[in-house]
Design a protein around this motif. Structure first.
Motif, short mmCIF file in Angstrom:
data_model
loop_
_atom_site.label_atom_id
_atom_site.label_comp_id
_atom_site.label_asym_id
_atom_site.label_seq_id
_atom_site.Cartn_x
_atom_site.Cartn_y
_atom_site.Cartn_z
N LYS A 18 -4.34 3.82 -11.84
CA LYS A 18 -3.79 4.16 -11.43
C LYS A 18 -2.48 3.80 -12.04
N GLU A 63 0.70 -1.12 0.32
CA GLU A 63 0.06 0.04 0.13
C GLU A 63 0.43 0.99 -0.06
N ALA A 64 0.04 2.55 -1.39
CA ALA A 64 1.62 3.25 -1.56
C ALA A 64 2.10 3.92 -0.05
N GLY A 65 1.00 3.84 1.09
CA GLY A 65 1.68 5.42 2.34
C GLY A 65 1.91 4.35 3.22
N THR A 96 6.61 13.20 -2.31
CA THR A 96 6.70 14.32 -1.58
C THR A 96 7.55 13.71 -0.20
N THR A 111 0.44 4.13 -7.83
CA THR A 111 -0.06 5.66 -8.15
C THR A 111 -0.47 6.43 -9.29
N ASP A 112 -1.25 7.38 -9.36
CA ASP A 112 -1.63 8.00 -10.53
C ASP A 112 -0.33 8.97 -10.45
N GLU A 113 -0.78 9.68 -11.98
CA GLU A 113 -0.57 11.26 -12.18
C GLU A 113 -0.40 12.16 -10.85
N THR A 114 -1.12 12.15 -10.69
CA THR A 114 -1.08 13.15 -9.80
C THR A 114 -1.11 12.95 -8.08
N THR A 115 -0.71 11.52 -7.63
CA THR A 115 -1.10 11.61 -6.14
C THR A 115 0.83 11.18 -5.90
N PRO A 116 1.27 12.54 -4.60
CA PRO A 116 2.43 11.46 -4.89
C PRO A 116 2.52 10.23 -4.11
N VAL A 117 3.59 10.16 -3.95
CA VAL A 117 4.75 8.69 -2.64
C VAL A 117 5.39 9.32 -2.44
#
Length: 208
Positions: free
Chosen positions: A69, A34-36, A124, A92-98
């Protein structure tokens, strides 16, 4: 711990719901995270005695434009102590930072800049997220699958202005049309130059 199935179970048990998928294929273990929770996963893999993945090998992006994503961020780690490799993936997608993993593995700094430059993947917490391979003022991200093969701009040195200039791409000839017909079967049209060829004469009729 060198058995991949045992390692996979150990990682999944230790990280719990941070692991969303795992697979062993071609002698390699891949764990989807999970990315977070990527920093938790990387810190665990680095510090856990059964893992000790202390060597950061690579980070790269993969583009799947048909997915919501569209990007995978892929991490490759090596454990010299256990002579084992592991691959982590987050989506992730184009706008959500990892989350940048530079605080855990400083070697990831330039790899994340490369993924940002070539795919547009955002990170980020990165200390210096800027382009690293393309030129200043480059338009777009060239490893995205929807990036045009010709690019958007071209760079050349102008003798009159005595400087490098940027211009929109100009195609000097029309695109070729491909008919995908087999050359062994022949085409249904005359190829350039073949119009000069003489058709074979019909055989003369035999006298009765």
């Amino acid at each position: 711990m060198t058995d991949l199935q045992a390692l996979s179970d150990h990682v999944a048990t230790s990280l719990g719901d941070a692991v969303t998928g795992r697979a062993i294929a071609y002698g390699e273990l891949t764990v989807v995270v999970e990315a977070g929770r990527i920093l938790d996963a990387l810190t665990f893999l680095r510090d856990d005695p059964a893992c000790r993945f202390i060597s950061f090998i690579d980070l790269c992006g993969v583009d799947y434009p048909g997915r919501e994503k569209r990007f995978d961020v892929v991490y490759h780690l090596l454990s010299p102590r256990h002579n084992t490799r592991i691959r982590l993936k987050v989506e992730t997608d184009e706008t959500t930072p990892v989350l940048s993993c530079a605080p855990v593995f400083p070697a990831a700094n330039w790899f994340e800049r490369e993924a940002y430059d070539l795919y547009g993947i955002l990170f980020t917490g990165h200390p210096d997220l800027r382009r690293i391979l393309t030129d200043y003022g480059f338009d777009g991200h060239p490893l995205r699958k929807d990036f045009p093969m010709t690019g958007f701009v071209e760079v050349r040195y102008d003798d009159e202005q005595k400087r490098v200039v940027y211009e929109r791409v100009k195609l000097q000839q029309e695109f070729r049309n491909f008919d995908f017909l087999s050359p062994w079967e022949g085409t249904d049209y005359i190829l350039p130059g073949d119009e000069k060829a003489q058709a074979p004469a019909a055989p003369a009729a035999k006298a009765s």
